[in-house]
Design an enzyme around this catalytic site. Structure first.
Site, PDB file in Angstrom:
ATOM      1  N   ASP A 166       0.852  -1.195   0.000  1.00 32.54           N
ATOM      2  CA  ASP A 166       0.000   0.000   0.000  1.00 32.54           C
ATOM      3  C   ASP A 166       0.884   1.241   0.000  1.00 32.54           C
ATOM      4  O   ASP A 166       1.899   1.303   0.699  1.00 32.54           O
ATOM      5  CB  ASP A 166      -0.930  -0.011   1.221  1.00 32.54           C
ATOM      6  CG  ASP A 166      -2.067   0.977   1.063  1.00 32.54           C
ATOM      7  OD1 ASP A 166      -3.219   0.529   0.877  1.00 32.54           O
ATOM      8  OD2 ASP A 166      -1.816   2.204   1.103  1.00 32.54           O
ATOM      9  N   ILE A 167       0.476   2.249  -0.759  1.00 33.84           N
ATOM     10  CA  ILE A 167       1.283   3.466  -0.901  1.00 33.84           C
ATOM     11  C   ILE A 167       1.268   4.305   0.378  1.00 33.84           C
ATOM     12  O   ILE A 167       2.168   5.121   0.593  1.00 33.84           O
ATOM     13  CB  ILE A 167       0.794   4.283  -2.124  1.00 33.84           C
ATOM     14  CG1 ILE A 167       1.896   5.160  -2.679  1.00 33.84           C
ATOM     15  CG2 ILE A 167      -0.468   5.062  -1.809  1.00 33.84           C
ATOM     16  CD1 ILE A 167       1.602   5.757  -4.034  1.00 33.84           C
ATOM     17  N   ASN A 171     -13.076  -3.326   1.631  1.00 31.41           N
ATOM     18  CA  ASN A 171     -14.110  -2.298   1.652  1.00 31.41           C
ATOM     19  C   ASN A 171     -14.973  -2.396   0.397  1.00 31.41           C
ATOM     20  O   ASN A 171     -14.454  -2.455  -0.720  1.00 31.41           O
ATOM     21  CB  ASN A 171     -13.466  -0.907   1.726  1.00 31.41           C
ATOM     22  CG  ASN A 171     -12.761  -0.675   3.048  1.00 31.41           C
ATOM     23  OD1 ASN A 171     -13.299  -1.007   4.104  1.00 31.41           O
ATOM     24  ND2 ASN A 171     -11.560  -0.126   3.006  1.00 31.41           N
ATOM     25  N   GLU A 173     -12.241   3.481  -1.772  1.00 31.92           N
ATOM     26  CA  GLU A 173     -11.702   4.575  -2.593  1.00 31.92           C
ATOM     27  C   GLU A 173     -11.370   4.121  -4.005  1.00 31.92           C
ATOM     28  O   GLU A 173     -11.507   4.899  -4.954  1.00 31.92           O
ATOM     29  CB  GLU A 173     -10.445   5.150  -1.932  1.00 31.92           C
ATOM     30  CG  GLU A 173     -10.738   5.888  -0.637  1.00 31.92           C
ATOM     31  CD  GLU A 173      -9.480   6.394   0.033  1.00 31.92           C
ATOM     32  OE1 GLU A 173      -8.371   6.090  -0.453  1.00 31.92           O
ATOM     33  OE2 GLU A 173      -9.616   7.084   1.064  1.00 31.92           O
ATOM     34  N   VAL A 174     -10.851   2.918  -4.137  1.00 34.47           N
ATOM     35  CA  VAL A 174     -10.428   2.444  -5.462  1.00 34.47           C
ATOM     36  C   VAL A 174     -11.414   1.364  -5.929  1.00 34.47           C
ATOM     37  O   VAL A 174     -11.576   0.333  -5.266  1.00 34.47           O
ATOM     38  CB  VAL A 174      -8.994   1.865  -5.417  1.00 34.47           C
ATOM     39  CG1 VAL A 174      -8.588   1.360  -6.796  1.00 34.47           C
ATOM     40  CG2 VAL A 174      -8.010   2.927  -4.916  1.00 34.47           C
ATOM     41  N   HIS A 210     -10.048  -5.245  -3.843  1.00 35.10           N
ATOM     42  CA  HIS A 210      -8.751  -5.455  -3.194  1.00 35.10           C
ATOM     43  C   HIS A 210      -8.976  -5.847  -1.742  1.00 35.10           C
ATOM     44  O   HIS A 210      -9.926  -5.412  -1.096  1.00 35.10           O
ATOM     45  CB  HIS A 210      -7.859  -4.212  -3.265  1.00 35.10           C
ATOM     46  CG  HIS A 210      -8.522  -2.946  -2.818  1.00 35.10           C
ATOM     47  ND1 HIS A 210      -9.428  -2.268  -3.595  1.00 35.10           N
ATOM     48  CD2 HIS A 210      -8.419  -2.237  -1.667  1.00 35.10           C
ATOM     49  CE1 HIS A 210      -9.845  -1.200  -2.949  1.00 35.10           C
ATOM     50  NE2 HIS A 210      -9.260  -1.157  -1.765  1.00 35.10           N
ATOM     51  N   HIS A 254      -6.993  -5.697   1.865  1.00 30.22           N
ATOM     52  CA  HIS A 254      -5.863  -5.170   2.638  1.00 30.22           C
ATOM     53  C   HIS A 254      -5.397  -6.267   3.588  1.00 30.22           C
ATOM     54  O   HIS A 254      -6.217  -6.858   4.305  1.00 30.22           O
ATOM     55  CB  HIS A 254      -6.294  -3.981   3.500  1.00 30.22           C
ATOM     56  CG  HIS A 254      -6.834  -2.801   2.753  1.00 30.22           C
ATOM     57  ND1 HIS A 254      -6.144  -1.617   2.626  1.00 30.22           N
ATOM     58  CD2 HIS A 254      -8.016  -2.610   2.120  1.00 30.22           C
ATOM     59  CE1 HIS A 254      -6.884  -0.752   1.955  1.00 30.22           C
ATOM     60  NE2 HIS A 254      -8.024  -1.323   1.637  1.00 30.22           N
TER      61      HIS A 254
HETATM   62  P1  AMP Z   1      -9.887   1.433  -0.110  1.00 27.60           P
HETATM   63  O1  AMP Z   1     -10.337   2.585   0.725  1.00 27.60           O
HETATM   64  O2  AMP Z   1     -10.198   0.098   0.507  1.00 27.60           O
HETATM   65  O3  AMP Z   1     -10.383   1.549  -1.548  1.00 27.60           O
HETATM   66  O4  AMP Z   1      -8.300   1.493  -0.131  1.00 27.60           O
HETATM   67  C1  AMP Z   1      -7.531   1.954  -1.207  1.00 27.60           C
HETATM   68  C2  AMP Z   1      -6.091   1.823  -0.804  1.00 27.60           C
HETATM   69  O5  AMP Z   1      -5.296   1.955  -1.960  1.00 27.60           O
HETATM   70  C3  AMP Z   1      -5.599   2.864   0.200  1.00 27.60           C
HETATM   71  O6  AMP Z   1      -5.085   2.201   1.360  1.00 27.60           O
HETATM   72  C4  AMP Z   1      -4.510   3.612  -0.566  1.00 27.60           C
HETATM   73  O7  AMP Z   1      -3.419   4.001   0.259  1.00 27.60           O
HETATM   74  C5  AMP Z   1      -4.098   2.588  -1.604  1.00 27.60           C
HETATM   75  N1  AMP Z   1      -3.510   3.122  -2.832  1.00 27.60           N
HETATM   76  C6  AMP Z   1      -3.984   4.124  -3.601  1.00 27.60           C
HETATM   77  N2  AMP Z   1      -3.189   4.303  -4.667  1.00 27.60           N
HETATM   78  C7  AMP Z   1      -2.194   3.398  -4.573  1.00 27.60           C
HETATM   79  C8  AMP Z   1      -1.062   3.083  -5.358  1.00 27.60           C
HETATM   80  N3  AMP Z   1      -0.777   3.746  -6.490  1.00 27.60           N
HETATM   81  N4  AMP Z   1      -0.241   2.089  -4.960  1.00 27.60           N
HETATM   82  C9  AMP Z   1      -0.501   1.412  -3.825  1.00 27.60           C
HETATM   83  N5  AMP Z   1      -1.561   1.651  -3.037  1.00 27.60           N
HETATM   84  C10 AMP Z   1      -2.398   2.635  -3.395  1.00 27.60           C
END
Ligand code: AMP
Length: 120
Positions: free
Chosen positions: A33-34, A91, A99-100, A104, A106
């Protein structure tokens, strides 16, 4: 809701932006994770275009399901989290603050993680 092929994890899968890869098999990719929220914070994503766990569990093939979940377990083992313990978070949607929009999981560990949810 349609899958957004330009989401950041789709772009990572296409190699358009870099990631710190920790594991890959036929159906899954794992990377750091970034913005880590624990000493170990790894994301595992399926290679197929699935928005969230809901989409993935409704539409993925048995081979995709098998490859993905075995990857989750293997990543945790390789990160040496089994003895100390770890937490999985997936999530889905607005209430969970996804968010993405690419499914995924975690994997969090490396310290005591405290209570499961904050009260806010
Ligand atoms: P979520 O809220 O479950 O969608 O989590 C999205 C996660 O993606 C967050 O923990 C971010 O820090 C992570 N994230 C976003 N962009 C990147 C990236 N380019 N590389 C790695 N992790 C990322």
């Amino acid at each position: 809701m349609a899958y957004d092929h330009n989401n950041i994890f789709a772009r990572i899968l296409r190699g358009e932006i870099p990631c710190k890869k920790t594991f890959e098999n036929t159906h899954a990719l794992a990377f750091q994770d970034i913005a880590p929220q624990a000493p170990v914070h790894i994301l595992v994503i399926p290679k197929g275009a699935y928005i969230s766990l809901d989409d993935f569990t409704a539409k993925a093939t048995p081979a995709e399901l098998d490859g993905f979940w075995r990857a989750v377990g293997q990543v945790a083992r390789e990160a040496e989290l089994v003895t100390g313990g770890y937490r999985l978070i997936a999530n889905h949607g607005a209430n969970a603050h996804q968010e993405v929009p690419h499914f995924h999981v975690h994997i969090l560990g490396g310290r005591a993680l405290g209570a499961m949810l904050t009260k806010t």
